[in-house]
Design an enzyme around this catalytic site. Structure first.
Site, PDB file in Angstrom:
ATOM      1  N   GLY A   5       0.831  -1.207   0.000  1.00 36.20           N
ATOM      2  CA  GLY A   5       0.000   0.000   0.000  1.00 36.20           C
ATOM      3  C   GLY A   5       0.860   1.250   0.000  1.00 36.20           C
ATOM      4  CD  GLU A  28      24.083  -7.658 -20.725  1.00 39.20           C
ATOM      5  OE1 GLU A  28      24.961  -6.956 -20.191  1.00 39.20           O
ATOM      6  OE2 GLU A  28      24.281  -8.311 -21.769  1.00 39.20           O
ATOM      7  N   GLY A  29      19.529  -6.838 -23.872  1.00 42.59           N
ATOM      8  CA  GLY A  29      18.521  -7.322 -24.822  1.00 42.59           C
ATOM      9  C   GLY A  29      17.142  -7.274 -24.186  1.00 42.59           C
ATOM     10  CB  THR A  30      14.236  -5.066 -24.901  1.00 40.73           C
ATOM     11  OG1 THR A  30      14.079  -5.433 -26.269  1.00 40.73           O
ATOM     12  CG2 THR A  30      15.010  -3.775 -24.782  1.00 40.73           C
ATOM     13  CD  GLN A  72       9.581  -5.138 -26.268  1.00 37.68           C
ATOM     14  OE1 GLN A  72      10.724  -4.994 -25.828  1.00 37.68           O
ATOM     15  NE2 GLN A  72       8.516  -4.688 -25.638  1.00 37.68           N
TER      16      GLN A  72
HETATM   17  C1  FAD Z   1      20.646   1.000 -16.564  1.00 37.97           C
HETATM   18  C2  FAD Z   1      21.187   0.500 -17.881  1.00 37.97           C
HETATM   19  C3  FAD Z   1      22.435  -0.084 -17.926  1.00 37.97           C
HETATM   20  C4  FAD Z   1      22.974  -0.481 -19.149  1.00 37.97           C
HETATM   21  N1  FAD Z   1      24.213  -1.041 -19.153  1.00 37.97           N
HETATM   22  C5  FAD Z   1      24.733  -1.417 -20.352  1.00 37.97           C
HETATM   23  C6  FAD Z   1      26.055  -1.980 -20.411  1.00 37.97           C
HETATM   24  O1  FAD Z   1      26.719  -2.152 -19.390  1.00 37.97           O
HETATM   25  N2  FAD Z   1      26.563  -2.315 -21.616  1.00 37.97           N
HETATM   26  C7  FAD Z   1      25.847  -2.122 -22.763  1.00 37.97           C
HETATM   27  O2  FAD Z   1      26.356  -2.454 -23.847  1.00 37.97           O
HETATM   28  N3  FAD Z   1      24.602  -1.620 -22.760  1.00 37.97           N
HETATM   29  C8  FAD Z   1      24.054  -1.248 -21.576  1.00 37.97           C
HETATM   30  N4  FAD Z   1      22.797  -0.717 -21.537  1.00 37.97           N
HETATM   31  C9  FAD Z   1      22.070  -0.531 -22.819  1.00 37.97           C
HETATM   32  C10 FAD Z   1      20.970  -1.626 -22.968  1.00 37.97           C
HETATM   33  O3  FAD Z   1      21.543  -2.863 -23.261  1.00 37.97           O
HETATM   34  C11 FAD Z   1      20.036  -1.145 -24.087  1.00 37.97           C
HETATM   35  O4  FAD Z   1      19.370   0.015 -23.590  1.00 37.97           O
HETATM   36  C12 FAD Z   1      18.968  -2.190 -24.437  1.00 37.97           C
HETATM   37  O5  FAD Z   1      19.575  -3.288 -25.081  1.00 37.97           O
HETATM   38  C13 FAD Z   1      17.910  -1.596 -25.384  1.00 37.97           C
HETATM   39  O6  FAD Z   1      18.521  -1.016 -26.522  1.00 37.97           O
HETATM   40  P1  FAD Z   1      18.218   0.514 -26.923  1.00 37.97           P
HETATM   41  O7  FAD Z   1      18.218   1.331 -25.681  1.00 37.97           O
HETATM   42  O8  FAD Z   1      19.153   0.874 -28.029  1.00 37.97           O
HETATM   43  O9  FAD Z   1      16.731   0.466 -27.422  1.00 37.97           O
HETATM   44  P2  FAD Z   1      16.196   0.103 -28.989  1.00 37.97           P
HETATM   45  O10 FAD Z   1      17.013  -1.010 -29.444  1.00 37.97           O
HETATM   46  O11 FAD Z   1      16.182   1.397 -29.719  1.00 37.97           O
HETATM   47  O12 FAD Z   1      14.751  -0.338 -28.595  1.00 37.97           O
HETATM   48  C14 FAD Z   1      13.714   0.568 -28.209  1.00 37.97           C
HETATM   49  C15 FAD Z   1      12.433  -0.254 -28.035  1.00 37.97           C
HETATM   50  O13 FAD Z   1      12.088  -0.861 -29.290  1.00 37.97           O
HETATM   51  C16 FAD Z   1      12.013  -2.286 -29.136  1.00 37.97           C
HETATM   52  N5  FAD Z   1      12.568  -2.911 -30.355  1.00 37.97           N
HETATM   53  C17 FAD Z   1      13.768  -2.648 -30.925  1.00 37.97           C
HETATM   54  N6  FAD Z   1      13.949  -3.426 -32.031  1.00 37.97           N
HETATM   55  C18 FAD Z   1      12.836  -4.199 -32.122  1.00 37.97           C
HETATM   56  C19 FAD Z   1      12.415  -5.241 -33.013  1.00 37.97           C
HETATM   57  N7  FAD Z   1      13.158  -5.644 -34.038  1.00 37.97           N
HETATM   58  N8  FAD Z   1      11.221  -5.840 -32.797  1.00 37.97           N
HETATM   59  C20 FAD Z   1      10.445  -5.479 -31.742  1.00 37.97           C
HETATM   60  N9  FAD Z   1      10.773  -4.503 -30.853  1.00 37.97           N
HETATM   61  C21 FAD Z   1      11.950  -3.884 -31.040  1.00 37.97           C
HETATM   62  C22 FAD Z   1      12.880  -2.611 -27.947  1.00 37.97           C
HETATM   63  O14 FAD Z   1      12.441  -3.814 -27.338  1.00 37.97           O
HETATM   64  C23 FAD Z   1      12.616  -1.397 -27.042  1.00 37.97           C
HETATM   65  O15 FAD Z   1      11.420  -1.614 -26.326  1.00 37.97           O
HETATM   66  C24 FAD Z   1      22.220  -0.305 -20.344  1.00 37.97           C
HETATM   67  C25 FAD Z   1      20.944   0.263 -20.313  1.00 37.97           C
HETATM   68  C26 FAD Z   1      20.415   0.645 -19.089  1.00 37.97           C
HETATM   69  C27 FAD Z   1      19.037   1.257 -19.070  1.00 37.97           C
END
Ligand code: FAD
Length: 96
Positions: A49, A73-75, A77
């Site tokens: 709460g 490390e890869g979202t 999606q």
């Molecule tokens: C706190 C934090 C720590 C981090 N530490 C590191 C680190 O130590 N080393 C490092 O290398 N990176 C690091 N990152 C980066 C992180 O790995 C990326 O933010 C994450 O992989 C997403 O990539 P992007 O931000 O470029 O988003 P994008 O790739 O631009 O994606 C944006 C959105 O679109 C979606 N999307 C993208 N492509 C597709 C597709 N083909 N189909 C469907 N959906 C899609 C994604 O799921 C996301 O929701 C960190 C990020 C954060 C927030």
């Protein structure tokens, strides 16, 4: 739910330890455990709460932090894309 994520993570880690290719299993466990972490931390905030949102306790911080586990490390999606490619045998070009 959490136990399933834990077992999937154990399996992917064990395969890595055995030197077996595990990108399907690693993506499955990252996808599921990331989602479960967000769900569990949201439920904890709900259960607490007003105290759940208070900075006096860790619940709201855990909820904020859990979403990071679902992004870096890869979202979510992207993990689902890896899984679909592996299961249906599509290439990166065929399923982007
Ligand atoms: C706190 C934090 C720590 C981090 N530490 C590191 C680190 O130590 N080393 C490092 O290398 N990176 C690091 N990152 C980066 C992180 O790995 C990326 O933010 C994450 O992989 C997403 O990539 P992007 O931000 O470029 O988003 P994008 O790739 O631009 O994606 C944006 C959105 O679109 C979606 N999307 C993208 N492509 C597709 C597709 N083909 N189909 C469907 N959906 C899609 C994604 O799921 C996301 O929701 C960190 C990020 C954060 C927030």
């Amino acid at each position: 739910m959490v136990k399933a994520s834990w077992l999937l993570t154990l399996k992917a880690s064990w395969m890595a330890d055995m030197g077996e290719p595990n990108n399907l299993e690693a993506s499955i466990c990252k996808c599921k455990a990331g989602r479960d972490m967000v769900w569990v931390s949201q439920k904890a905030v709900e259960l607490m709460g007003p105290l759940g949102c208070s900075r006096k306790y860790m619940f709201e911080k855990w909820m904020r932090d859990s979403k990071i586990g679902d992004i870096y490390e890869g979202t979510q999606q992207l993990q689902k894309l890896v899984v679909a490619r592996r299961i249906f045998g599509y290439s990166r070009e065929e399923l982007a």
